[in-house]
Design a protein around this motif. Structure first.
Motif, PDB file in Angstrom:
ATOM      1  N   THR A   1      -4.599  48.627 -72.956  1.00  0.00           N
ATOM      2  CA  THR A   1      -4.947  49.880 -73.488  1.00  0.00           C
ATOM      3  C   THR A   1      -3.882  50.705 -73.675  1.00  0.00           C
ATOM      4  N   ASN A   2      -2.540  50.167 -73.316  1.00  0.00           N
ATOM      5  CA  ASN A   2      -1.449  50.881 -73.445  1.00  0.00           C
ATOM      6  C   ASN A   2      -1.608  52.435 -72.787  1.00  0.00           C
ATOM      7  N   ALA A   3      -1.927  52.311 -71.470  1.00  0.00           N
ATOM      8  CA  ALA A   3      -2.377  53.356 -70.647  1.00  0.00           C
ATOM      9  C   ALA A   3      -1.061  54.427 -70.785  1.00  0.00           C
ATOM     10  N   GLY A   4      -1.583  55.979 -70.524  1.00  0.00           N
ATOM     11  CA  GLY A   4      -0.530  56.744 -70.526  1.00  0.00           C
ATOM     12  C   GLY A   4      -0.388  57.454 -69.229  1.00  0.00           C
ATOM     13  N   GLY A   5      -0.964  58.476 -68.956  1.00  0.00           N
ATOM     14  CA  GLY A   5      -1.030  59.226 -67.586  1.00  0.00           C
ATOM     15  C   GLY A   5      -0.010  60.471 -67.652  1.00  0.00           C
TER      16      GLY A   5
ATOM     17  N   ASN B   1       4.890  55.340 -72.125  1.00  0.00           N
ATOM     18  CA  ASN B   1       3.528  54.860 -72.028  1.00  0.00           C
ATOM     19  C   ASN B   1       3.572  53.530 -71.438  1.00  0.00           C
TER      20      ASN B   1
ATOM     21  N   GLU C   1      -4.280  58.177 -75.863  1.00  0.00           N
ATOM     22  CA  GLU C   1      -4.135  57.284 -74.855  1.00  0.00           C
ATOM     23  C   GLU C   1      -5.317  56.222 -74.290  1.00  0.00           C
TER      24      GLU C   1
END
Lengths: 476, 476
Positions: B147-151, B159, B427
């Motif tokens: 999911t190509n997570a961000g944060g 990312n 995200e």
């Protein structure tokens, strides 16, 4: 039929922007002048819409297209083959700046803009565009993107792909994908941007891009060190990462043979410290505070490195001119090699941790293969990227050396690159120069996936056929 | 026939690792408990080879696969549909560390490793793994990649895709692509890594990854400021980029309504400064030198910002505990929203420069649509990523508000996002939650390219069908 196509292309881009005959020569010869192709014509569109029309006209005629920027590539990827049946699509007329957005830290610019001009535009806006490489006075941003160019500041800022937030691309069927979003986060499906970047014009024609700008550093400082071994160079790199953090913007390795050639052919450059150890390392720090701060950090780092015996001796540039001079030595290696005679070049990358073993084994294998061979090894150690080149033994004629041994040397180098988990093309790409070699070193599954993607996005194989992937050729 | 498949899967992964019936419930319910699917079975392979065998068995049976990590996604992308005919492929048993390479600054780990464990492993090795997000105690690295997570640290480190150097992937036809190279430069063809990252399990099953490690900062400092406007917040961001450069690791925006809810439901958290301006900004600096150095930089930055009237008031955390408390306030907004009642959420991004105008216009449009609506706007301003949420007017029942107005509010928000050049999923991804909306806001050319890629890499549409792209459903 070709006359019909030329007439159609002329109707799209206007008289004077379709070149034929002698006028096409410079577009049909590669940068290293190893390949002389022949173009059906060179077409120079002035807008994205014209590019799309050109692609549709060529597709309708079944004629393949070679997209071209500054034509400075090193892997024979941007010139037509010898058939006289390929159209060169030159992007050079498309160099407009579409937007500069300081609050978003982005510049949106057309593909034909020369890299140095992008740098200058960004500097005028008060920022830095941190892509920098030898050909920057001639290469275009579109070419940088198509080949995912690297350069000297990758250790901090990444490759071209890492600086790109969005693209505009003309697809193989002549549609325009407007992906020029200047967003840092966008998880709405497959990342088309990264697919087109580095695809060397085989999947689409990049016509514009949104690129990151970064704050200008307050000061830059350059140091030159002699190191006792590659293990020490790696340990120095780790120490520099720890102490300078993101201020580390350059970490260049040069072996003694590389510097000996510079010293021999350009003695006025006065190469420092080269006789004191088997390698020298050039370090650059870009500081957001002040020169004094950078100097304090640098001095602390080098003291610590000398205590740990990672560095034999070091100089820190005292002025911008001195820093420039040190970089100039680094950049003169290629010229010094050429002055010494034609040679064999490899643009490889490895996991940084495996470089010492790779170099030891490959040096030994090549010395066994050809006693007296002179190995000129330099590059961007901070990125694991070596230009691992070979010069003829002193008693061998250079042309004969290349003619007789290039293949065999390449095989030794690439076999070891593969064995140590590396890449046979770190920053130059595949083009047509390495397309036959690629399948030997890349997994069959990867090759198959790439072929499927090519077929899906360019089913007629019209865009730069035979580059990257071995495809049907148009040569007779 | 399903009994045959279950027998085949059991033969591959062993008794006890194929779950059916009640045991599948937790795998079939999404994180927000909005979707209750039904799985044919859950299969839990223990190795890449077993994953490949499972994919081949499912392909042979014509049964589709839903890859799943920690199942913490927010867009209903990792649970089976209601047909009872999809196999959930859980990667959770695959959590081995394959290698840690300090000199190369990489860790190679299997997809099922929980993010917090990756962080801990890297910390033990003396480095930082800078991906950090709310679900880190449950989510897996494979899910982060899919999911190509961000944060919260994207402003400095990017990312998930920006932290990944290589992947191992099982393709739709059950082959293994070993792309686990830990290289910073590799220009040997199309970037398959970036294509699989963010594709939400629809193009292949990620089984392992080589990820970057970065040096641990010597000190972290957190500040909390009240700002008079979004324009001021943007100007503060620019100033922070200039003065802190890469030391800026966090820049979080929170509007007054968001903090009012935290203050209401968690008064013991003692939210600072929230009544002093329409927005607060939390800044984090990670310094490679010392806490004293970080504090000097921070104080200089905030003084300058106050001189320029970008900041109304500010506090700098005096201890690690205080910094933790400030972050805890930021992270309590979602819980405070839930405590206030169900609400409408949007995970959007915009060019940073356009956020003030977007918020002004969208706030006005929503207040006109539904007087009294409470807009809870917070997020990662440094990345242009807002969680632009809406709570019921005080006199309206929360469930009725969501039931009656969610669609309409979403349309207003997404229409403006589109108009201002933003993304409807910054995200979180698309999953099945936003797949119907996507074509309204993404260009038809992009949708077509994505569909072609999907067909090329998964011609049978077996991998997570109906997620990201609207595809043939398996629902009866």
């Amino acid at each position: 039929m070709h006359a019909d196509l030329i007439a159609a292309l002329t109707a799209i881009v206007g008289e004077g922007h379709v070149l034929t005959g002698h006028a096409t020569a410079e577009y049909a010869t590669d940068w290293r002048q190893r390949l002389q192709g022949q173009a059906l014509c060179v077409v120079r569109p002035g807008s994205t819409d014209e590019v799309a029309q050109v692609v549709r006209a060529c597709a309708a005629a079944g004629v393949s297209i070679v997209p071209q920027g500054g034509n400075t590539g090193l892997v024979e990827g941007s010139v037509p083959d010898g058939s006289g049946r390929q159209v060169v699509l030159s992007l050079r007329r498309m160099h407009a700046v579409r937007a500069i957005d300081p609050d978003n830290l982005t510049i949106t610019v057309e593909a034909g803009c020369v890299l140095q001009n992008v740098q200058a535009l960004v500097q005028e806006a008060g920022f830095l565009f941190p892509l920098s490489l030898g050909a920057e006075g001639s290469c275009t941003l579109g070419g940088n993107l198509a080949t995912n160019a690297g350069g000297t500041q990758v250790v901090r800022y990444g490759n071209t792909r890492d600086l790109c937030l969005g693209l505009e691309v003309v697809t193989a069927d002549g549609q325009v994908w407007d992906g020029l979003l200047g967003l840092r986060k966008d998880n709405t499906g497959y990342d088309l941007r990264h697919l087109f970047i580095g695809s060397e014009g085989t999947l689409g024609v990049i016509t514009a891009a949104s690129m990151r700008m970064v704050p200008q550093p307050a000061a830059q400082l350059t140091a030159w060190t002699a190191v006792p071994s590659l293990d020490a160079a790696n340990a120095l790199l780790a120490l520099a990462h720890q102490h300078l953090a993101s201020a580390l913007t350059g970490f260049e390795l040069m072996n003694q043979q590389a510097l000996a050639l510079v010293d021999l052919h350009y003695p006025h450059l006065r190469v420092p410290l080269w006789q004191q150890g088997p390698f020298c390392v050039l370090l650059e720090a870009s500081d957001s505070e002040s020169e004094a701060h950078a100097r304090t950090l640098f001095e602390r780092l080098l003291e610590l490195a000398m205590e740990k015996e990672l560095v034999l001796d070091a100089v820190i540039a005292e002025s911008v001119q001195q820093a420039h001079d040190l970089w100039h030595i680094r950049e003169s290696i290629t010229l010094a090699q050429a002055a010494e005679g034609v040679n064999v070049k490899h643009d490889i990358s490895l996991p940084i941790s495996r470089i010492p073993a790779f170099v030891a084994e490959t040096d030994a294998a090549l010395h066994a293969l050809l006693p007296g061979i002179r190995l000129v090894n330099f590059g961007h150690l901070g990125d694991g990227n070596l230009h691992y080149n070979a010069q003829a033994p002193e008693d061998m004629e250079a042309r004969a050396f290349v003619a007789d041994h290039e293949e065999c040397i390449g095989e030794v180098v690439y076999r070891n690159v593969h064995r140590f988990g590396g890449s046979i093309s770190a920053e130059h790409g595949i083009g047509s120069l390495k397309r036959e070699k690629l399948p030997h070193y890349k997994s069959p599954v990867a090759m198959q996936l790439m072929q499927r993607i090519k077929s899906a996005l360019d089913p007629q194989n019209l865009l730069n056929p035979g580059r990257v992937l071995v495809g049907p050729r148009t040569d007779p």
